[in-house]
Design a protein around this motif. Sequence first.
Motif, PDB file in Angstrom:
ATOM      1  N   ASN B 468      40.232 -23.661  -1.994  1.00 57.90           N
ATOM      2  CA  ASN B 468      40.702 -24.759  -2.846  1.00 57.90           C
ATOM      3  C   ASN B 468      39.603 -25.821  -2.880  1.00 57.90           C
ATOM      4  OD1 ASN B 468      41.761 -26.894  -4.160  1.00 57.90           O
ATOM      5  ND2 ASN B 468      43.585 -27.121  -2.865  1.00 57.90           N
ATOM      6  N   SER B 471      41.495 -28.424  -6.431  1.00 63.82           N
ATOM      7  CA  SER B 471      42.844 -28.429  -7.022  1.00 63.82           C
ATOM      8  C   SER B 471      43.777 -29.339  -6.239  1.00 63.82           C
ATOM      9  CB  SER B 471      43.427 -27.003  -7.019  1.00 63.82           C
ATOM     10  OG  SER B 471      42.923 -26.331  -8.154  1.00 63.82           O
ATOM     11  N   PHE B 487      48.853 -27.615 -11.475  1.00 60.86           N
ATOM     12  CA  PHE B 487      47.766 -28.075 -10.592  1.00 60.86           C
ATOM     13  C   PHE B 487      46.573 -28.479 -11.455  1.00 60.86           C
ATOM     14  CE2 PHE B 487      50.053 -26.598  -7.016  1.00 60.86           C
ATOM     15  CZ  PHE B 487      50.627 -25.386  -7.360  1.00 60.86           C
ATOM     16  N   SER B 488      45.902 -29.524 -11.004  1.00 62.06           N
ATOM     17  CA  SER B 488      44.638 -29.862 -11.705  1.00 62.06           C
ATOM     18  C   SER B 488      43.524 -29.106 -10.962  1.00 62.06           C
ATOM     19  CB  SER B 488      44.415 -31.369 -11.616  1.00 62.06           C
ATOM     20  OG  SER B 488      44.487 -31.721 -10.245  1.00 62.06           O
ATOM     21  N   GLY B 489      42.336 -29.135 -11.535  1.00 68.81           N
ATOM     22  CA  GLY B 489      41.267 -28.306 -10.968  1.00 68.81           C
ATOM     23  C   GLY B 489      41.483 -26.860 -11.430  1.00 68.81           C
ATOM     24  N   SER B 490      40.660 -25.945 -10.967  1.00 69.83           N
ATOM     25  CA  SER B 490      40.770 -24.565 -11.476  1.00 69.83           C
ATOM     26  C   SER B 490      41.057 -23.567 -10.380  1.00 69.83           C
ATOM     27  CB  SER B 490      39.439 -24.179 -12.149  1.00 69.83           C
ATOM     28  OG  SER B 490      39.111 -25.152 -13.089  1.00 69.83           O
ATOM     29  N   ARG B 492      43.896 -23.243  -8.578  1.00 69.42           N
ATOM     30  CA  ARG B 492      45.296 -22.749  -8.518  1.00 69.42           C
ATOM     31  C   ARG B 492      45.848 -22.756  -9.935  1.00 69.42           C
ATOM     32  NH1 ARG B 492      43.390 -21.696  -4.557  1.00 69.42           N
ATOM     33  NH2 ARG B 492      43.963 -22.124  -2.392  1.00 69.42           N
TER      34      ARG B 492
ATOM     35  N   GLY C 118      40.979 -33.504  -7.803  1.00 67.39           N
ATOM     36  CA  GLY C 118      42.086 -33.103  -8.680  1.00 67.39           C
ATOM     37  C   GLY C 118      42.567 -34.276  -9.513  1.00 67.39           C
TER      38      GLY C 118
END
Lengths: 150, 713, 157
Positions: B468, B471, B487-490, B492, C118
């Motif tokens: 992670n 995320s 979820f933000s980010g890539s 998850r 995030g």
Amino acid sequence: EKADQSKPIEINANSGTLDQLKGHTVWEGNVVVTQGTLRVNADRVVVTRDDKGNQTVQATGKVVTFRQKMDGKDEYIEGQASRLDYTGITNTAVLTGNARVKRGEDLVIGDVITYNTQSQTYQVKGGAATGPNKGRITVILQPQTTGQQP
Amino acid sequence: EELNTAPAAGQTQLSADELSGQMDNEIKARGNVVVRRDDQTLTADWLEYYQAKNRARAGDHFTLTQSSSRVSGTQLDYDLANRTGTAEQPDFAAAEGLRTFRGNGERAEFLGRDKYRLLQARANTCSPGDDSWYLKASSIDLDYGSNVGEAHNARLEFQGVPILYTPWIDFPLDGGRKSGVLAPTFKTGSNGTELSIPYYWNIAPNYDATITPGYNDKRGAMLGAEFRYLQPDYQGEIATTQIPDDHEAGRSRYAWSAKHSQNLGSGFNLGYNANYVSDDDYFNDFGSRQDIASGTNLVREAWLGYGSEWDSGTFNAQLKAQRYQTLQESTTPVDVPYARLPQLTASANQELGAGLSANLQAELTRFTHPTKQEGSRLVSYPSVTWSLDQSWGYLRPKLGVHYTRYSLDDFGSDKAREVTRTLPIFSTDSGLYFDRPTTLFGSNYIQTLEPRLYYLNIPSKQQNDLPNFDSSENSIDFAQLFNENRFSGSDRINGANQLTAALSTRYLDDKTGSEQLRLSVGQVFYFSRDNLTLNGTTTERSTQSSDLLFSAAGQLTPSWRFDSLYQHNQELSKTEQYNLQLFYTPTPGKTASIRYRYDRSTDVGNADGTPGPLRQVDIAGQWPLAKKWYAVARYNYSLQDKKPLEQLAGFEYNDGCWTARVVGQRYVSSSTATKNAVFLQLELKDLGGIGSNPLDTLRLAIPGYSKINDIRQ
Amino acid sequence: CGFQLRGTAGSTVHQMPFGSVYLSGGDGSLKPYLRTALRRQPHVTVTVSAKDAEAALTITEEKVSKDILTINSAGKVNEYQLIYRVTARLSQRGVAWGPDMTVIVRRSLGYSDSAILGKEQEESLLWNDMRRDAAEQLVTRLGYLKEAPGEHAGTQP
């Protein structure tokens, strides 16, 4: 200019009369007086000569105008008023009544302007507060084209 | 008739009661003389004018007005063409329409168009007759071209008491100085008592620097420096605070921050934003409430970007290197974020006609971290959307494939490896618009009714073998309800087979269409029980639907505004969070607000830093007490911890030409420590402020706060 | 209950007072959202250049601010408030077509320091949603503007 002094005076008008007794001549009816570059227009002109030969000119009219070339410059000095008294011996011209003198683009406005053609100095009176110029004198000077940047 | 024609440029017009002169040489006038030339008007009792040199001497009493000023005095010697000269016993006033600036002195010098110097002078920015304060100086230079005034060995007298001496000081003539900081600034509070004298140095029209030497009774000598530049294509600033020998900490402390952004032309731009402090406690010892609150992760990043746009599409790309300096706190350890050294992102959008459009989001990033798994990640997410847009509504199916490939370095016992994840994502967004005229509380509105349905389908996939890097779980709000990923980010991507249903209604002013009130309700209905958690394992969902979300916000009258949200947790059938904000701002200078917030579980809820509930009430206001007097106050109390998080109280007095502010602030700086700060400021109208500037703090603490010296008394 | 589908016969539809519009001003981030909202308006086209557009929609002021809204008991940020404020003016050949329109959109962003990467992306999700919201409100208000300035002003501009 100064050379005008030595030039002959030429006057023409509708009519002219000579009054020997008072020693003056009276010209009437769009009178034009010229002497060299000096030129005066008026409705009535009285020229008197005293015994020493000094002349005085009194010009009156609705609008009396005079015009004369400046010394050494090809600029003219012009003036107008309701009355002009010119005394040769003192080289002074007195313009009375809504008087204006314009030299090149510069202009002087007042009630009475006394101008010395020799020293080119002038005194101006504003006249009565109720007069056309409300007792005020105005001078308008154009920007100095020679030398100084406006 | 010459009189009333507009004077030609450079023409001099003179009138008087009596006058004599010599052609081309000089004129002597007497009796309320008036001279006019371009924008200059000189009146005097008598005047001598030397035509060749354009020089005028005027006396007994004169007044010279021009485009930027009005100067009167006893004697004047002045060149009307070059606008130079001197005046005795001058009284100076800035021209009508400019910021008030009045002064007098022994002598005045005219130094060309719009440039003046008052010698042995006294000046202030108050209206005539108001001498509540003034600047006394051996010379005051005023330049209305660059709008900067300078005073040399100046003394500031306030109510007759000298309160400041400085060999040199400059000040804005158009009220344009940045924060209006003037020598000296004075701060006191938990950070110690600090006196610093900023010197503002106007290097060039768009380069300036402020050097601020100072002394703090707890910390010792301090030096602040800030350099700013502003050009058509690039701008930026570099600022530092240096404390070479901090008595208490026994070491040197410093802070650096540098920002730069530049347009390189033809679509390229670059920039950087770097912030760094010497140690973890820097902000606790030197920072303000805002610094402490948001000063945990300090970003250091640089980027090179490219963007282009054509009729039917856009393309953007950016190469960025970013890392954070994380200031640890003894009580609540903070998770250090990954550094992205570098990250290449690209996004493209191309319309294909007939409502079809293609989109690509791509990213290649190298993640590094002191303790965690490092590696690089490639993300490529192409998608095609077809959108039917009509006035009654829209339908927008979208199909995409989210491809991710990790190449991970060795990490402890795990060998370096490649991992990929490919997930098709299908979604359909649709909405309808209904209108009807209606009335509410007696005024006419157009009420809209906007149902919206959003179907999302992503195969569910275990992702606990993936690291992670970036995320985190998004908080639920109306934007998130219609987002593809929880979820933000890539790292998850939640499996989904769900339908989001939302209904919102707006009340629009029936003349202008501006939105006065909006009520919305929304929820997600899950058709599959699979649920992905942040650590990548899939679990069983216990409910068929997500939290229920209500929101209502509006401004039914110019002075009343409210904002509210309610979120019901279906799983625990409890309130997840709700907040209500009410603002009453009838006129500038009069504002009151009350905010209540409840959150069932936030990650720093309990005193020991473990997740727990948050219950807070926040009352703030600014109110006139009497003519010229204002009170400001804020009380932010945590019902959960039974302790105030911020208390602020202060008074402001505005006497037209100067404003005094006294503000005290006490706030929580960590779970165990509180700090206080006292702001004392004397602000001189259009000149600047002395003492510490509380305006940023007040603007943040009190919604609707307005600067009282901007309010017409 | 009186609701009519927008744009159908019965509804008090608010048509765009122009057939073609040129978008300009601001930092360009609102443009794609304005285009999407305008696409929903029947027979309105967004032109590429100013000269062949009947009207010009210019963003005269665009202000973005991110302030601390809530603090947790450890003195750290719990929520930021994001405010997007935009002012736009519709004009025809330089003549303003109705007053300037200002839209303010507010969102709150839950924040925690240990998820900063995030949260960065969540924040941009919110900014995009705010721009979509602001664009839709602006386009709605365009429908409420009266006729073109030229028509009732008498003199042809």
